[in-house]
Motif scaffolding. Sequence first.
Motif, PDB file in Angstrom:
ATOM      1  N   VAL A  38      -2.306  -7.447   0.957  1.00 33.96           N
ATOM      2  CA  VAL A  38      -2.672  -6.839   2.241  1.00 33.96           C
ATOM      3  C   VAL A  38      -1.422  -6.398   2.999  1.00 33.96           C
ATOM      4  O   VAL A  38      -1.380  -5.301   3.569  1.00 33.96           O
ATOM      5  CB  VAL A  38      -3.521  -7.812   3.089  1.00 33.96           C
ATOM      6  CG1 VAL A  38      -3.598  -7.371   4.536  1.00 33.96           C
ATOM      7  CG2 VAL A  38      -4.908  -7.959   2.498  1.00 33.96           C
ATOM      8  N   GLN A  39      -0.388  -7.235   2.996  1.00 36.50           N
ATOM      9  CA  GLN A  39       0.842  -6.872   3.713  1.00 36.50           C
ATOM     10  C   GLN A  39       1.437  -5.580   3.150  1.00 36.50           C
ATOM     11  O   GLN A  39       1.874  -4.708   3.904  1.00 36.50           O
ATOM     12  CB  GLN A  39       1.872  -8.006   3.629  1.00 36.50           C
ATOM     13  CG  GLN A  39       1.436  -9.310   4.241  1.00 36.50           C
ATOM     14  CD  GLN A  39       0.942  -9.171   5.661  1.00 36.50           C
ATOM     15  OE1 GLN A  39       1.507  -8.468   6.480  1.00 36.50           O
ATOM     16  NE2 GLN A  39      -0.157  -9.834   5.954  1.00 36.50           N
ATOM     17  N   VAL A  40       1.447  -5.443   1.840  1.00 32.93           N
ATOM     18  CA  VAL A  40       1.984  -4.231   1.208  1.00 32.93           C
ATOM     19  C   VAL A  40       1.104  -3.030   1.534  1.00 32.93           C
ATOM     20  O   VAL A  40       1.612  -1.943   1.873  1.00 32.93           O
ATOM     21  CB  VAL A  40       2.114  -4.433  -0.323  1.00 32.93           C
ATOM     22  CG1 VAL A  40       2.451  -3.133  -1.018  1.00 32.93           C
ATOM     23  CG2 VAL A  40       3.161  -5.493  -0.617  1.00 32.93           C
ATOM     24  N   LEU A  41      -0.219  -3.197   1.473  1.00 31.24           N
ATOM     25  CA  LEU A  41      -1.124  -2.082   1.750  1.00 31.24           C
ATOM     26  C   LEU A  41      -1.041  -1.617   3.202  1.00 31.24           C
ATOM     27  O   LEU A  41      -1.150  -0.421   3.480  1.00 31.24           O
ATOM     28  CB  LEU A  41      -2.563  -2.467   1.391  1.00 31.24           C
ATOM     29  CG  LEU A  41      -2.852  -2.630  -0.091  1.00 31.24           C
ATOM     30  CD1 LEU A  41      -4.285  -3.113  -0.307  1.00 31.24           C
ATOM     31  CD2 LEU A  41      -2.600  -1.331  -0.835  1.00 31.24           C
ATOM     32  N   VAL A  42      -0.852  -2.551   4.115  1.00 32.22           N
ATOM     33  CA  VAL A  42      -0.710  -2.161   5.525  1.00 32.22           C
ATOM     34  C   VAL A  42       0.570  -1.350   5.716  1.00 32.22           C
ATOM     35  O   VAL A  42       0.580  -0.352   6.435  1.00 32.22           O
ATOM     36  CB  VAL A  42      -0.754  -3.394   6.455  1.00 32.22           C
ATOM     37  CG1 VAL A  42      -0.363  -3.033   7.873  1.00 32.22           C
ATOM     38  CG2 VAL A  42      -2.141  -4.012   6.443  1.00 32.22           C
ATOM     39  N   LEU A  43       1.629  -1.761   5.058  1.00 33.87           N
ATOM     40  CA  LEU A  43       2.863  -0.970   5.134  1.00 33.87           C
ATOM     41  C   LEU A  43       2.656   0.422   4.533  1.00 33.87           C
ATOM     42  O   LEU A  43       3.150   1.415   5.071  1.00 33.87           O
ATOM     43  CB  LEU A  43       4.010  -1.690   4.438  1.00 33.87           C
ATOM     44  CG  LEU A  43       4.632  -2.834   5.218  1.00 33.87           C
ATOM     45  CD1 LEU A  43       5.635  -3.585   4.346  1.00 33.87           C
ATOM     46  CD2 LEU A  43       5.296  -2.335   6.480  1.00 33.87           C
ATOM     47  N   LEU A  44       1.933   0.498   3.428  1.00 36.57           N
ATOM     48  CA  LEU A  44       1.670   1.801   2.797  1.00 36.57           C
ATOM     49  C   LEU A  44       0.741   2.673   3.635  1.00 36.57           C
ATOM     50  O   LEU A  44       0.769   3.896   3.502  1.00 36.57           O
ATOM     51  CB  LEU A  44       1.084   1.600   1.405  1.00 36.57           C
ATOM     52  CG  LEU A  44       2.044   1.078   0.351  1.00 36.57           C
ATOM     53  CD1 LEU A  44       1.312   0.829  -0.960  1.00 36.57           C
ATOM     54  CD2 LEU A  44       3.199   2.042   0.153  1.00 36.57           C
ATOM     55  N   SER A  45      -0.071   2.064   4.492  1.00 30.67           N
ATOM     56  CA  SER A  45      -0.965   2.852   5.336  1.00 30.67           C
ATOM     57  C   SER A  45      -0.195   3.676   6.362  1.00 30.67           C
ATOM     58  O   SER A  45      -0.759   4.584   6.980  1.00 30.67           O
ATOM     59  CB  SER A  45      -1.986   1.951   6.035  1.00 30.67           C
ATOM     60  OG  SER A  45      -1.366   1.161   7.032  1.00 30.67           O
ATOM     61  N   ALA A  46       1.087   3.399   6.513  1.00 30.41           N
ATOM     62  CA  ALA A  46       1.923   4.200   7.415  1.00 30.41           C
ATOM     63  C   ALA A  46       2.077   5.629   6.914  1.00 30.41           C
ATOM     64  O   ALA A  46       2.473   6.507   7.678  1.00 30.41           O
ATOM     65  CB  ALA A  46       3.287   3.548   7.593  1.00 30.41           C
ATOM     66  N   ILE A  47       1.751   5.869   5.655  1.00 25.88           N
ATOM     67  CA  ILE A  47       1.771   7.240   5.138  1.00 25.88           C
ATOM     68  C   ILE A  47       0.726   8.080   5.853  1.00 25.88           C
ATOM     69  O   ILE A  47       0.954   9.252   6.146  1.00 25.88           O
ATOM     70  CB  ILE A  47       1.537   7.236   3.610  1.00 25.88           C
ATOM     71  CG1 ILE A  47       2.690   6.518   2.917  1.00 25.88           C
ATOM     72  CG2 ILE A  47       1.354   8.645   3.065  1.00 25.88           C
ATOM     73  CD1 ILE A  47       2.446   6.226   1.452  1.00 25.88           C
ATOM     74  N   VAL A  48      -0.414   7.474   6.176  1.00 27.40           N
ATOM     75  CA  VAL A  48      -1.498   8.183   6.843  1.00 27.40           C
ATOM     76  C   VAL A  48      -1.335   8.127   8.359  1.00 27.40           C
ATOM     77  O   VAL A  48      -1.467   9.137   9.046  1.00 27.40           O
ATOM     78  CB  VAL A  48      -2.861   7.594   6.420  1.00 27.40           C
ATOM     79  CG1 VAL A  48      -4.000   8.281   7.140  1.00 27.40           C
ATOM     80  CG2 VAL A  48      -3.031   7.699   4.916  1.00 27.40           C
ATOM     81  N   VAL A  49      -1.057   6.939   8.879  1.00 23.94           N
ATOM     82  CA  VAL A  49      -0.870   6.741  10.329  1.00 23.94           C
ATOM     83  C   VAL A  49       0.519   6.139  10.518  1.00 23.94           C
ATOM     84  O   VAL A  49       0.719   4.948  10.279  1.00 23.94           O
ATOM     85  CB  VAL A  49      -1.949   5.798  10.913  1.00 23.94           C
ATOM     86  CG1 VAL A  49      -1.744   5.603  12.403  1.00 23.94           C
ATOM     87  CG2 VAL A  49      -3.334   6.323  10.634  1.00 23.94           C
TER      88      VAL A  49
END
Length: 133
Positions: free
Chosen positions: A87-98
């Motif tokens: 989850v921590q990695v995916l939240v960081l990767l969500s910065a690509i969208v937002v």
Amino acid sequence: MQQTTTSPPSWLRGPLGTFTWRMLATVLGGEGICVVLGAFLARSVAATNDSATSDWQLAGGLMLGLLCFVAAGGMRRGWGLPLGWVVQVLVLLSAIVVPMMLGVGLIFGALWVLCLRKGQQIDAVIAQQASLG
């Protein structure tokens, strides 16, 4: 010849002490709320720009938020900790969208590591005090 296996550090696997998993579940719960709010932000921005992906961004963000809550629920068991790292990695990767999710990911990632380290120390002190009587 003996075969030696090394177990991963305790911050990669569970089960955790009671205080530690409660702290980590709290971090994931707060992170889940922020991720869900970020999903609505992503959808609104995409809809304003007439993007066809606005519904997909909302669905992806809501699924990531749900994953945060599932990981928080699994923290008591052994599978919640590795899922929390994902989850921590995916939240960081969500910065690509937002892009503002980078701040959310960094803040909650730091809280995650801090609570994991301090929680284990506090659990050790609690166990020591319980053994003394």
